[in-house]
Design a protein around this motif. Structure first.
Motif, PDB file in Angstrom:
ATOM      1  N   VAL A 198       0.924  -1.172  -0.411  1.00 32.56           N
ATOM      2  CA  VAL A 198       0.131   0.195   0.361  1.00 32.56           C
ATOM      3  C   VAL A 198       0.960   1.346   0.029  1.00 32.56           C
ATOM      4  CG1 VAL A 198      -2.215  -1.222   1.565  1.00 32.56           C
ATOM      5  CG2 VAL A 198      -0.261   0.133   2.740  1.00 32.56           C
ATOM      6  N   ALA A 199       1.901   1.555   0.201  1.00 34.82           N
ATOM      7  CA  ALA A 199       3.206   1.862   0.017  1.00 34.82           C
ATOM      8  C   ALA A 199       2.708   2.781  -0.908  1.00 34.82           C
ATOM      9  CB  ALA A 199       4.805   1.972   1.004  1.00 34.82           C
ATOM     10  N   ARG A 200       2.876   1.959  -1.809  1.00 31.50           N
ATOM     11  CA  ARG A 200       2.829   2.445  -3.474  1.00 31.50           C
ATOM     12  C   ARG A 200       1.981   2.960  -3.718  1.00 31.50           C
ATOM     13  NH1 ARG A 200       6.000  -2.793  -5.730  1.00 31.50           N
ATOM     14  NH2 ARG A 200       8.700  -1.895  -5.247  1.00 31.50           N
ATOM     15  N   GLU A 201       1.023   3.442  -3.157  1.00 33.14           N
ATOM     16  CA  GLU A 201      -0.611   3.754  -3.860  1.00 33.14           C
ATOM     17  C   GLU A 201      -0.149   5.129  -3.857  1.00 33.14           C
ATOM     18  OE1 GLU A 201      -3.749   2.799  -1.357  1.00 33.14           O
ATOM     19  OE2 GLU A 201      -3.645   0.914  -2.064  1.00 33.14           O
ATOM     20  N   ALA A 202       0.661   5.689  -3.308  1.00 32.71           N
ATOM     21  CA  ALA A 202       0.691   7.208  -2.559  1.00 32.71           C
ATOM     22  C   ALA A 202       1.857   7.633  -3.474  1.00 32.71           C
ATOM     23  CB  ALA A 202       0.338   7.899  -1.568  1.00 32.71           C
TER      24      ALA A 202
ATOM     25  N   SER B 118      -7.059  11.294   9.416  1.00 33.59           N
ATOM     26  CA  SER B 118      -6.122  11.584   8.823  1.00 33.59           C
ATOM     27  C   SER B 118      -5.839  13.491   8.469  1.00 33.59           C
ATOM     28  CB  SER B 118      -5.840  11.167   7.930  1.00 33.59           C
ATOM     29  OG  SER B 118      -4.739  11.081   6.939  1.00 33.59           O
ATOM     30  N   SER B 119      -5.180  13.249   7.409  1.00 32.99           N
ATOM     31  CA  SER B 119      -4.680  14.972   7.147  1.00 32.99           C
ATOM     32  C   SER B 119      -4.553  14.976   5.637  1.00 32.99           C
ATOM     33  CB  SER B 119      -3.279  14.688   7.434  1.00 32.99           C
ATOM     34  OG  SER B 119      -2.482  15.949   7.160  1.00 32.99           O
ATOM     35  N   HIS B 120      -5.141  15.926   5.249  1.00 35.44           N
ATOM     36  CA  HIS B 120      -5.210  16.373   3.737  1.00 35.44           C
ATOM     37  C   HIS B 120      -4.930  16.096   3.124  1.00 35.44           C
ATOM     38  CE1 HIS B 120      -5.967  19.687   1.044  1.00 35.44           C
ATOM     39  NE2 HIS B 120      -7.315  19.453   0.741  1.00 35.44           N
ATOM     40  N   GLY B 121      -3.400  15.893   3.176  1.00 36.08           N
ATOM     41  CA  GLY B 121      -2.690  14.757   2.348  1.00 36.08           C
ATOM     42  C   GLY B 121      -3.711  13.664   1.488  1.00 36.08           C
ATOM     43  N   VAL B 122      -3.861  12.875   3.008  1.00 37.45           N
ATOM     44  CA  VAL B 122      -4.367  11.904   2.106  1.00 37.45           C
ATOM     45  C   VAL B 122      -5.449  11.226   1.298  1.00 37.45           C
ATOM     46  CG1 VAL B 122      -5.212   9.329   3.370  1.00 37.45           C
ATOM     47  CG2 VAL B 122      -3.245   9.904   4.232  1.00 37.45           C
TER      48      VAL B 122
ATOM     49  N   ALA C 299      -4.287   5.060   0.785  1.00 36.09           N
ATOM     50  CA  ALA C 299      -2.792   5.041   2.015  1.00 36.09           C
ATOM     51  C   ALA C 299      -2.007   6.266   2.241  1.00 36.09           C
ATOM     52  CB  ALA C 299      -2.563   3.516   1.400  1.00 36.09           C
ATOM     53  N   GLY C 300      -1.923   6.498   3.158  1.00 43.81           N
ATOM     54  CA  GLY C 300      -1.321   7.456   3.080  1.00 43.81           C
ATOM     55  C   GLY C 300      -1.197   7.675   5.283  1.00 43.81           C
ATOM     56  N   SER C 301      -0.381   9.175   4.866  1.00 49.26           N
ATOM     57  CA  SER C 301      -0.066   9.215   6.189  1.00 49.26           C
ATOM     58  C   SER C 301      -0.132  11.213   6.648  1.00 49.26           C
ATOM     59  CB  SER C 301       0.443   8.612   7.586  1.00 49.26           C
ATOM     60  OG  SER C 301       2.112   9.962   6.868  1.00 49.26           O
ATOM     61  N   TRP C 302      -0.464  11.397   7.807  1.00 46.70           N
ATOM     62  CA  TRP C 302      -0.090  13.281   7.764  1.00 46.70           C
ATOM     63  C   TRP C 302       0.829  13.620   8.120  1.00 46.70           C
ATOM     64  CZ3 TRP C 302      -0.927  14.799  14.071  1.00 46.70           C
ATOM     65  CH2 TRP C 302       0.544  14.448  14.338  1.00 46.70           C
ATOM     66  N   VAL C 303       2.188  12.771   7.165  1.00 49.69           N
ATOM     67  CA  VAL C 303       3.079  13.373   6.581  1.00 49.69           C
ATOM     68  C   VAL C 303       3.442  13.183   4.969  1.00 49.69           C
ATOM     69  CG1 VAL C 303       6.068  12.848   6.971  1.00 49.69           C
ATOM     70  CG2 VAL C 303       4.782  12.537   9.285  1.00 49.69           C
ATOM     71  N   TYR C 304       3.484  14.539   4.458  1.00 51.13           N
ATOM     72  CA  TYR C 304       3.146  14.380   3.159  1.00 51.13           C
ATOM     73  C   TYR C 304       2.617  13.617   2.722  1.00 51.13           C
ATOM     74  CZ  TYR C 304       8.341  15.120   4.220  1.00 51.13           C
ATOM     75  OH  TYR C 304       9.028  15.347   4.997  1.00 51.13           O
ATOM     76  N   GLY C 305       0.999  12.724   3.551  1.00 50.15           N
ATOM     77  CA  GLY C 305       0.160  11.793   3.087  1.00 50.15           C
ATOM     78  C   GLY C 305       1.037  10.402   2.242  1.00 50.15           C
ATOM     79  N   THR C 306       2.093  10.397   2.410  1.00 46.12           N
ATOM     80  CA  THR C 306       2.727   8.985   1.840  1.00 46.12           C
ATOM     81  C   THR C 306       2.624   7.992   3.607  1.00 46.12           C
ATOM     82  OG1 THR C 306       4.718   9.821   2.058  1.00 46.12           O
ATOM     83  CG2 THR C 306       3.703  10.002   0.456  1.00 46.12           C
ATOM     84  N   LEU C 307       3.339   6.939   3.033  1.00 50.57           N
ATOM     85  CA  LEU C 307       3.569   5.882   4.169  1.00 50.57           C
ATOM     86  C   LEU C 307       5.255   6.406   4.089  1.00 50.57           C
ATOM     87  CD1 LEU C 307       1.500   3.654   4.177  1.00 50.57           C
ATOM     88  CD2 LEU C 307       1.505   5.040   5.700  1.00 50.57           C
ATOM     89  N   SER C 308       6.240   7.054   3.076  1.00 50.08           N
ATOM     90  CA  SER C 308       7.768   7.110   3.377  1.00 50.08           C
ATOM     91  C   SER C 308       8.620   8.052   4.604  1.00 50.08           C
ATOM     92  CB  SER C 308       8.189   8.333   2.422  1.00 50.08           C
ATOM     93  OG  SER C 308       7.799   9.583   2.750  1.00 50.08           O
TER      94      SER C 308
ATOM     95  N   GLY D 298       5.441  19.283   8.419  1.00 49.40           N
ATOM     96  CA  GLY D 298       4.620  18.908   8.468  1.00 49.40           C
ATOM     97  C   GLY D 298       3.575  18.557   9.814  1.00 49.40           C
ATOM     98  N   THR D 299       4.584  17.723  10.540  1.00 47.81           N
ATOM     99  CA  THR D 299       3.327  16.380  11.404  1.00 47.81           C
ATOM    100  C   THR D 299       4.077  16.725  12.885  1.00 47.81           C
ATOM    101  OG1 THR D 299       3.613  14.697  11.988  1.00 47.81           O
ATOM    102  CG2 THR D 299       5.552  14.834  11.267  1.00 47.81           C
TER     103      THR D 299
END
Length: 563
Positions: free
Chosen positions: A229-233, A299-303, A435-444, A553-554
């Protein structure tokens, strides 16, 4: 009417040595006496403010551990042990080295420079270190006990400084603290720590706040369910060599169940809402959240932008909650935080005068209210690590902001459960969830770097060993419970956050070491030899500078505080 929904997220990972139970870092204690105490005090002083406060169970476990230490005087934190030492008793060599390493970790402009006695301790250490190799031997027992006391004083919150008895007296005295004075300080801090969970429960019971939770040990659940799912974003994200985290779904379910059990035990009722660790969501994780009965998640706006941007453009709105995509069981509502407003509080306003910052934030809220009547404004951020960068631990910022909100017609503060109940029927449906997080909207931040991927691979290998051992029937119920607990600690997102090139080398090394301590401990529980790879650092370095959080931004992590 415009609704403003604050969510203050409180989290620290497990800093205890997995075998001895000794606290290797003091951040839970220090945030408890500074930030958790002050955030409760702000709400108690402003009963018209409503908000959501999110506690991670592993943090609550450690708060209760500290409360037990204060009650018994059996210290498992070397900072407390040194502060409580009899007059003239020199700490052990290991304790002295530990204290000198941590006791100036704070944001110096607000927490060290204002206090001349604390500055003198720093300057004396710098002078001694510039002498010959044996110069540290000239530092007396009084130096170490004064330093321990001043570190505790520097990390005491404004609410304790204003209402306490011993804290202001010792700050005025400046040094040469007797054992009686230091133990009086510990008694005052112990009262504050022991009262934290009851204070927040009381705020919830009178309806002023909603208490939400996070899966028990703050796992990065979307990756536990599926690395891909990391590759979705981030389509080109390198993945670990292991195909998946074994049994991830059952592990996530256990974290969710343990979170609700913790919440009900401590606060008297199950949590209605769930802030996922790192604001990280995926389609499969959202299904598990819904199956666990949570009414809302966030979650966050990036997601949101990655999920709904193709339909609505990059301006996909955070000013309304969203229904889950078609096919998701249940009706868990999704909130997405306003990143700009949240980051103004988390990163920008510390540089401003408190009143100016509060007025600017109110101007932003009023502008949204005029532009979008009836909007919901979601402001979610870390509730602990930003305040040391503010003068007076953000006391004046919160005093002015909360007072202004109480007095402003047309703007009301709400909990997320209230917002969900009021807005569910008119919420749009999310077309899909990327799939993503509140850091950049990704899971990087947790996967993709060679060090992070290697950490996942080591954890996957250990999980397979644990599965085989537990299935063998060799262990009784008590040992099986210990294995699951230690596995949960190993699954924390924090270990993966710190690995990589973007964080300070000192912090990377600390978390790398603690992660490997936990892995080795679990191998020993399984009666298996730990692999030799755990004897060597995973980290290839670190930036030696500021964390990526400064630009990402986290939330800041505690150990970003410069020495």
């Amino acid at each position: 009417m415009t609704d403003l929904a604050f969510l203050w997220h409180m989290h620290q990972p497990d800093y205890r040595h997995p075998d001895s139970g000794e606290f290797l870092l003091p951040w839970v204690l220090l945030h408890a006496t500074k930030d958790y105490a002050d955030m409760a005090a702000h709400l108690e002083r402003h009963p018209g403010i409503r908000c959501t406060v999110n506690f991670v169970p592993v943090l609550l476990d450690q708060i209760e551990d500290y409360a037990a230490q204060f009650a018994s005087g059996q210290w498992r934190d070397p900072l407390l042990r040194i502060a409580a030492a009899p007059d003239g008793e020199l700490p052990s060599e290991a304790e002295r080295a530990w204290l000198l390493d941590v006791a100036f970790r704070c944001y110096a402009p607000t927490m060290l420079e204002p206090f001349a006695p604390y500055r003198r301790l720093r300057d004396l250490l710098a002078f001694v270190r510039n002498q010959d190799g044996h110069s540290l031997d000239y530092l007396s027992a009084t130096y170490y006990t004064d330093l321990a006391a001043w570190y505790l004083l520097a990390w005491s919150g404004e609410s304790l400084r204003r209402s306490g008895r011993t804290i202001p007296q010792l700050m005025a005295k400046g040094g040469d603290f007797s054992v009686a004075e230091r133990r009086a300080l510990l008694a005052e801090l112990g009262e504050a720590v022991g009262g934290l969970i009851p204070r927040y429960r009381a705020l919830a019971e009178r309806g002023q706040i909603e208490l939400s939770c996070t899966p028990a040990n703050h796992p990065l659940a979307p990756l536990m369910l599926d690395f891909a799912v990391a590759r979705e974003a981030m389509p080109n994200c390198p993945l670990p060599a292991a195909p998946e985290y074994p049994g991830g779904r059952s592990r996530v379910a256990e974290h969710l169940a343990n979170a609700q059990a913790s919440h009900e035990r401590r606060f008297g009722r199950p949590a209605a809402g769930l802030w996922p660790a790192e604001g990280a969501l995926s389609t499969e994780f959202l299904k598990q959240i819904a199956e666990a009965g949570f009414q809302w998640t966030a979650s966050s706006h990036g997601v949101l932008r990655h999920s709904a941007g193709a339909v609505m453009g990059d301006s996909a709105q955070t000013t309304t909650p969203w229904l889950p995509p078609e096919g998701t069981p249940g009706d868990t509502l999704l909130f997405f935080r306003d990143e700009r407003l949240s980051d103004l509080i988390g990163f920008e306003y510390a540089k401003w005068h408190g009143r100016d910052a509060a007025q600017d934030f109110m101007g932003e809220i009023k502008a949204i209210s005029r532009r979008e009547p009836g909007a919901l404004i979601p402001v979610f951020l870390d509730g602990e690590n930003a305040w040391e960068y503010y003068p007076y631990n953000a006391w004046y910022f919160f005093s002015d902001l909360y007072a202004a909100l109480e007095q402003t017609p047309g703007i009301r503060t709400v909990t997320l459960a209230e917002a969900a109940a009021a807005r569910r029927e008119r919420s749009p449906r999310l077309p899909r969830l990327t799939a993503g997080s509140w850091v950049y909207g990704t899971l990087s931040t947790w996967i993709g770097h060679p060090d992070k991927n290697r950490a996942w691979e080591l954890l996957c290998e250990l999980k397979l060993c644990a599965d085989r051992a537990l299935d063998s029937g060799r262990f009784d119920a008590a040992v099986c419970a210990q294995v699951r607990h230690r596995l949960a600690v190993c699954e924390s997102s924090d270990w993966f956050w710190w690995l990589g090139d973007d964080n300070p080398a000192e912090s990377v090394a600390t978390f790398d070491r603690l992660f490997r301590h936990n892995l080795r401990s679990l191998y020993r529980l399984l009666e298996l030899p730990p692999p030799a790879a755990l004897d060597h650092p995973l980290s290839s370095g670190g930036s030696g500078g500021n964390s990526a959080a400064e630009s990402g931004g986290t939330m800041r992590r505690a150990t970003e505080s410069p020495s």
